[in-house]
Motif scaffolding. Structure first.
Motif, PDB file in Angstrom:
ATOM      1  N   MET A   6      79.112   7.595  53.913  1.00  7.08           N
ATOM      2  CA  MET A   6      77.676   7.513  54.102  1.00  7.08           C
ATOM      3  C   MET A   6      77.204   8.692  54.946  1.00  7.08           C
ATOM      4  O   MET A   6      77.795   9.007  55.974  1.00  7.08           O
ATOM      5  N   CYS A   7      76.163   9.342  54.483  1.00 10.97           N
ATOM      6  CA  CYS A   7      75.591  10.464  55.231  1.00 10.97           C
ATOM      7  C   CYS A   7      75.074   9.982  56.596  1.00 10.97           C
ATOM      8  O   CYS A   7      74.393   8.958  56.662  1.00 10.97           O
ATOM      9  N   VAL A   8      75.400  10.726  57.654  1.00  7.72           N
ATOM     10  CA  VAL A   8      74.961  10.314  58.996  1.00  7.72           C
ATOM     11  C   VAL A   8      73.449  10.476  59.183  1.00  7.72           C
ATOM     12  O   VAL A   8      72.873   9.888  60.090  1.00  7.72           O
ATOM     13  N   ALA A   9      72.832  11.271  58.314  1.00  2.66           N
ATOM     14  CA  ALA A   9      71.390  11.514  58.468  1.00  2.66           C
ATOM     15  C   ALA A   9      70.557  10.536  57.636  1.00  2.66           C
ATOM     16  O   ALA A   9      69.778   9.764  58.171  1.00  2.66           O
ATOM     17  N   CYS A  10      70.744  10.540  56.319  1.00  9.13           N
ATOM     18  CA  CYS A  10      69.903   9.696  55.459  1.00  9.13           C
ATOM     19  C   CYS A  10      70.524   8.330  55.200  1.00  9.13           C
ATOM     20  O   CYS A  10      69.872   7.451  54.654  1.00  9.13           O
ATOM     21  N   ARG A  11      71.769   8.146  55.603  1.00  7.91           N
ATOM     22  CA  ARG A  11      72.466   6.854  55.492  1.00  7.91           C
ATOM     23  C   ARG A  11      72.653   6.393  54.048  1.00  7.91           C
ATOM     24  O   ARG A  11      72.814   5.215  53.778  1.00  7.91           O
ATOM     25  N   ILE A  45      78.028  14.277  55.851  1.00  7.11           N
ATOM     26  CA  ILE A  45      76.649  14.758  55.749  1.00  7.11           C
ATOM     27  C   ILE A  45      76.404  15.257  54.330  1.00  7.11           C
ATOM     28  O   ILE A  45      77.288  15.875  53.733  1.00  7.11           O
ATOM     29  N   CYS A  46      75.206  14.974  53.796  1.00  2.00           N
ATOM     30  CA  CYS A  46      74.843  15.484  52.478  1.00  2.00           C
ATOM     31  C   CYS A  46      74.802  17.000  52.520  1.00  2.00           C
ATOM     32  O   CYS A  46      74.489  17.592  53.545  1.00  2.00           O
ATOM     33  N   LYS A  47      75.069  17.591  51.364  1.00  2.00           N
ATOM     34  CA  LYS A  47      74.961  19.041  51.271  1.00  2.00           C
ATOM     35  C   LYS A  47      73.504  19.433  51.079  1.00  2.00           C
ATOM     36  O   LYS A  47      73.126  19.985  50.038  1.00  2.00           O
ATOM     37  N   GLU A  50      67.937  19.433  54.782  1.00  2.00           N
ATOM     38  CA  GLU A  50      67.121  18.385  55.402  1.00  2.00           C
ATOM     39  C   GLU A  50      68.001  17.429  56.203  1.00  2.00           C
ATOM     40  O   GLU A  50      67.679  17.088  57.345  1.00  2.00           O
ATOM     41  N   CYS A  51      69.090  17.001  55.582  1.00  2.00           N
ATOM     42  CA  CYS A  51      69.985  16.073  56.274  1.00  2.00           C
ATOM     43  C   CYS A  51      70.646  16.750  57.471  1.00  2.00           C
ATOM     44  O   CYS A  51      70.773  16.147  58.527  1.00  2.00           O
ATOM     45  N   LEU A  52      71.024  18.007  57.307  1.00  2.00           N
ATOM     46  CA  LEU A  52      71.664  18.715  58.424  1.00  2.00           C
ATOM     47  C   LEU A  52      70.693  18.861  59.596  1.00  2.00           C
ATOM     48  O   LEU A  52      71.048  18.566  60.740  1.00  2.00           O
TER      49      LEU A  52
HETATM   50 ZN    ZN Z   1      71.948  12.707  53.655  1.00  2.00          ZN
END
Ligand code: ZN
Length: 83
Positions: A6-11, A45-47, A50-52
């Motif tokens: 799971m991405c830590v930013a967008c979950r 983290i998504c590539k 925005e997520c970064l």
């Molecule tokens: Zn993400």
């Protein structure tokens, strides 16, 4: 474990191809884990930038992995994203 990728930013749960894995191996600084197999505490983290950006702002990696994270690691993640 479902939260494992799971991405830590967008979950959002993502497939490996869309994620970068960061791993904290005991006693070492967090590193990018291109193999997705390194033993240690991992965070994803998504590539996308925005997520970064969100993850850096909210200190999501610090929270997920514990402790501080070197700024250069984020720069290297950004490089991978922008390839
Ligand atoms: Zn993400």
């Amino acid at each position: 474990m479902i939260s494992e990728r799971m991405c830590v930013a967008c979950r959002k749960i993502q497939s490996k191809e869309n994620l970068i894995r960061i791993v904290r191996i005991k006693g070492l600084n967090p590193e990018i884990d291109l193999s997705f197999k390194a033993q240690g505490r991992g965070a994803y983290i998504c590539k996308n930038s925005e997520c970064l950006t969100a993850a850096v702002k909210r200190k999501s990696f610090e929270r997920a992995l514990g402790g501080s994270i070197d700024k250069s690691l984020f720069e290297r993640i950004e490089e991978i994203i922008n390839v």
